[in-house]
Design an enzyme around this catalytic site. Structure first.
Site, PDB file in Angstrom:
ATOM      1  N   ASP A  73       0.839  -1.205   0.000  1.00  0.00           N
ATOM      2  CA  ASP A  73       0.000   0.000   0.000  1.00  0.00           C
ATOM      3  C   ASP A  73       0.869   1.249   0.000  1.00  0.00           C
ATOM      4  O   ASP A  73       1.528   1.550   0.993  1.00  0.00           O
ATOM      5  CB  ASP A  73      -0.887   0.013   1.257  1.00  0.00           C
ATOM      6  N   HIS A  81      -7.511   9.506  -1.749  1.00  0.00           N
ATOM      7  CA  HIS A  81      -6.826   9.402  -0.450  1.00  0.00           C
ATOM      8  C   HIS A  81      -7.674   9.943   0.707  1.00  0.00           C
ATOM      9  O   HIS A  81      -7.659   9.389   1.806  1.00  0.00           O
ATOM     10  CB  HIS A  81      -5.485  10.139  -0.538  1.00  0.00           C
ATOM     11  N   LYS A 122      -2.626   5.935  -4.352  1.00  0.00           N
ATOM     12  CA  LYS A 122      -3.727   6.839  -4.026  1.00  0.00           C
ATOM     13  C   LYS A 122      -3.541   8.213  -4.670  1.00  0.00           C
ATOM     14  O   LYS A 122      -2.405   8.661  -4.864  1.00  0.00           O
ATOM     15  CB  LYS A 122      -3.832   7.034  -2.501  1.00  0.00           C
ATOM     16  N   TYR A 179       3.112   9.666  -0.492  1.00  0.00           N
ATOM     17  CA  TYR A 179       4.198   9.078   0.302  1.00  0.00           C
ATOM     18  C   TYR A 179       5.559   9.256  -0.391  1.00  0.00           C
ATOM     19  O   TYR A 179       6.600   8.994   0.214  1.00  0.00           O
ATOM     20  CB  TYR A 179       3.974   7.577   0.556  1.00  0.00           C
TER      21      TYR A 179
HETATM   22  N1  LIG Z   1      -5.218   6.311   3.898  1.00  0.00           N
HETATM   23  C1  LIG Z   1      -4.651   7.033   4.834  1.00  0.00           C
HETATM   24  O1  LIG Z   1      -4.994   8.205   5.065  1.00  0.00           O
HETATM   25  C2  LIG Z   1      -3.565   6.422   5.652  1.00  0.00           C
HETATM   26  C3  LIG Z   1      -3.091   7.071   6.801  1.00  0.00           C
HETATM   27  C4  LIG Z   1      -2.084   6.452   7.544  1.00  0.00           C
HETATM   28  C5  LIG Z   1      -1.587   5.219   7.134  1.00  0.00           C
HETATM   29  N2  LIG Z   1      -2.036   4.635   5.983  1.00  0.00           N
HETATM   30  C6  LIG Z   1      -1.510   3.337   5.493  1.00  0.00           C
HETATM   31  O2  LIG Z   1      -1.527   2.395   6.549  1.00  0.00           O
HETATM   32  C7  LIG Z   1      -0.202   1.910   6.778  1.00  0.00           C
HETATM   33  C8  LIG Z   1       0.004   1.540   8.231  1.00  0.00           C
HETATM   34  O3  LIG Z   1      -0.390   2.586   9.084  1.00  0.00           O
HETATM   35  P1  LIG Z   1       0.618   3.387  10.024  1.00  0.00           P
HETATM   36  O4  LIG Z   1       1.968   3.407   9.439  1.00  0.00           O
HETATM   37  O5  LIG Z   1      -0.051   4.665  10.313  1.00  0.00           O
HETATM   38  O6  LIG Z   1       0.596   2.583  11.417  1.00  0.00           O
HETATM   39  P2  LIG Z   1       0.845   1.083  11.893  1.00  0.00           P
HETATM   40  O7  LIG Z   1       1.110   0.179  10.766  1.00  0.00           O
HETATM   41  O8  LIG Z   1      -0.262   0.750  12.821  1.00  0.00           O
HETATM   42  O9  LIG Z   1       2.169   1.247  12.789  1.00  0.00           O
HETATM   43  C9  LIG Z   1       3.412   1.488  12.216  1.00  0.00           C
HETATM   44  C10 LIG Z   1       4.390   1.827  13.328  1.00  0.00           C
HETATM   45  O10 LIG Z   1       4.546   0.712  14.208  1.00  0.00           O
HETATM   46  C11 LIG Z   1       5.897   0.220  14.174  1.00  0.00           C
HETATM   47  N3  LIG Z   1       5.801  -1.246  14.104  1.00  0.00           N
HETATM   48  C12 LIG Z   1       5.576  -2.028  13.028  1.00  0.00           C
HETATM   49  N4  LIG Z   1       5.496  -3.310  13.383  1.00  0.00           N
HETATM   50  C13 LIG Z   1       5.664  -3.364  14.706  1.00  0.00           C
HETATM   51  C14 LIG Z   1       5.685  -4.419  15.651  1.00  0.00           C
HETATM   52  N5  LIG Z   1       5.516  -5.690  15.270  1.00  0.00           N
HETATM   53  N6  LIG Z   1       5.867  -4.093  16.953  1.00  0.00           N
HETATM   54  C15 LIG Z   1       6.039  -2.817  17.355  1.00  0.00           C
HETATM   55  N7  LIG Z   1       6.033  -1.766  16.501  1.00  0.00           N
HETATM   56  C16 LIG Z   1       5.850  -2.039  15.198  1.00  0.00           C
HETATM   57  C17 LIG Z   1       6.533   0.839  12.941  1.00  0.00           C
HETATM   58  O11 LIG Z   1       7.888   1.085  13.144  1.00  0.00           O
HETATM   59  P3  LIG Z   1       9.068   0.378  12.257  1.00  0.00           P
HETATM   60  O12 LIG Z   1       8.875   0.783  10.835  1.00  0.00           O
HETATM   61  O13 LIG Z   1      10.317   0.927  12.849  1.00  0.00           O
HETATM   62  O14 LIG Z   1       8.909  -1.110  12.471  1.00  0.00           O
HETATM   63  C18 LIG Z   1       5.764   2.151  12.813  1.00  0.00           C
HETATM   64  O15 LIG Z   1       6.310   3.126  13.678  1.00  0.00           O
HETATM   65  C19 LIG Z   1       0.675   3.068   6.280  1.00  0.00           C
HETATM   66  O16 LIG Z   1       2.008   2.702   6.047  1.00  0.00           O
HETATM   67  C20 LIG Z   1      -0.062   3.463   5.035  1.00  0.00           C
HETATM   68  O17 LIG Z   1       0.227   2.567   3.980  1.00  0.00           O
HETATM   69  C21 LIG Z   1      -3.029   5.214   5.256  1.00  0.00           C
END
Ligand SMILES: NC(=O)c1ccc[n+]([C@@H]2O[C@H](COP(=O)([O-])OP(=O)(O)OC[C@H]3O[C@@H](n4cnc5c(N)ncnc54)[C@H](OP(=O)(O)O)[C@@H]3O)[C@@H](O)[C@H]2O)c1
Length: 277
Positions: free
Chosen positions: A32, A95, A62, A37
């Site tokens: 994704d 988005h 997106k 990004y």
């Molecule tokens: N559509 C939208 O508006 C929108 C908004 C936000 C996000 N997104 C999408 O959703 C994806 C995921 O969301 P997100 O990045 O906000 O949050 P998330 O996936 O819930 O959390 C990511 C964070 O947690 C850490 N992490 C990953 N695996 C872990 C584990 N097993 N244990 C502990 N910490 C861990 C990562 O650090 P490290 O990288 O250091 O492991 C990072 O800091 C994004 O990358 C994006 O593709 C979309």
């Protein structure tokens, strides 16, 4: 669409290719990304370097709200395709909605419908749409979004969205599926991180899994698609290692019961206003 994928929001250009390659090697079938990004090219590079056939990986990207509009959306899609260097995108999302200029949102959706008809994208969907935004879109268009990607983790469940999606046949895809936004947008105060909540920590102990694995399993058990982000190969492998156990109904309910109703990220209703993003 595979239910489980890798997110690359806030993955730097340097880190993205390696994360994508590690994810594919660990069995991820979905990546994704987004124009916003600024790592679409690095996602494509990681896929190529993994050696996997392009058709084996599902790619979502997106359209940014700043590119909304009939002509600008077409140009932005072409720019995403040029960055990716592939012939087709599997899923193209709006988005965010722009509620204060919904005509522009609709004009952008019209472009998505055309891209779908032309076969340049295999599916189209939205992100951060409330049930009301979704209803407005559907009333004025032909194609029902395949997916709505929304903030969704144990502290913010958006039950009304999930019910609306089920009624409409729309897939609920969880962003920040392990509650990442609670940390990177939070004030660092105690109690904001779902991975440290005792209910989740206890379940992790019970199943011999990590808190992140328990939360991701909860997402899958609820029927959501989940796209956790990591640039760390060990955590990338950890996050997908959730298909050898499942939670009991009362355990799923206990995690769902942690919902605070408070979002960690931006409010879709405020997009395009001074208070919003
Ligand atoms: N559509 C939208 O508006 C929108 C908004 C936000 C996000 N997104 C999408 O959703 C994806 C995921 O969301 P997100 O990045 O906000 O949050 P998330 O996936 O819930 O959390 C990511 C964070 O947690 C850490 N992490 C990953 N695996 C872990 C584990 N097993 N244990 C502990 N910490 C861990 C990562 O650090 P490290 O990288 O250091 O492991 C990072 O800091 C994004 O990358 C994006 O593709 C979309």
């Amino acid at each position: 669409m595979p239910a489980f994928g890798l997110g690359v929001f806030q993955s730097s250009k340097e880190d993205t290719g390696g994360a994508v390659k590690a994810a594919i090697e660990a069995g991820y079938g979905l990546i994704d990304t987004a124009a916003g990004y600024q790592n679409e090219a690095e996602v494509a590079m990681g896929i190529r370097e993994s050696g996997i056939d392009r058709s084996e990986v599902f790619i979502t990207t997106k359209l940014r709200t700043k590119d909304f509009g009939y002509d600008s959306a077409q140009r932005a899609f072409d720019a995403s395709m040029a960055s990716l260097g592939f012939d087709v995108v599997d899923l193209y999302l709006l988005h965010w909605p722009v509620p204060r200029n919904f005509e522009n949102t609709l004009a952008s959706w019209k472009v998505c419908e055309q891209l779908l008809a032309e076969g340049r994208v295999r599916a189209i969907g939205v992100s951060n749409f409330t049930p009301a935004h979704m209803a407005r879109l559907i009333e004025r268009s032909t194609v029902v979004p395949a997916v709505n990607q929304i903030e969704l983790h144990p502290f913010f469940l958006q039950q009304d969205h999930r019910e609306a999606h089920d009624r409409l046949g729309v897939i609920t895809q969880a962003w920040s599926p392990i509650g990442g936004v609670q940390r990177y947008r939070g004030d660092g105060s105690e109690g904001r991180d779902p991975l440290q909540h005792p209910v989740i920590v206890e379940l992790a102990k019970k199943y011999g899994k990590t808190p992140a694995q328990v939360v991701l399993r909860w997402q899958i058990d609820l029927g959501h698609s989940a796209i956790p982000k990591s640039i760390n190969p060990q955590r990338i492998r950890e996050n997908i290692d959730i298909f050898d156990f499942s939670l009991q109904p009362d355990e799923i309910a206990a995690i769902s019961g942690l919902d605070t109703g408070q979002r960690g990220g931006g409010d879709p209703e405020l997009v395009g206003t001074p208070e919003g993003k």
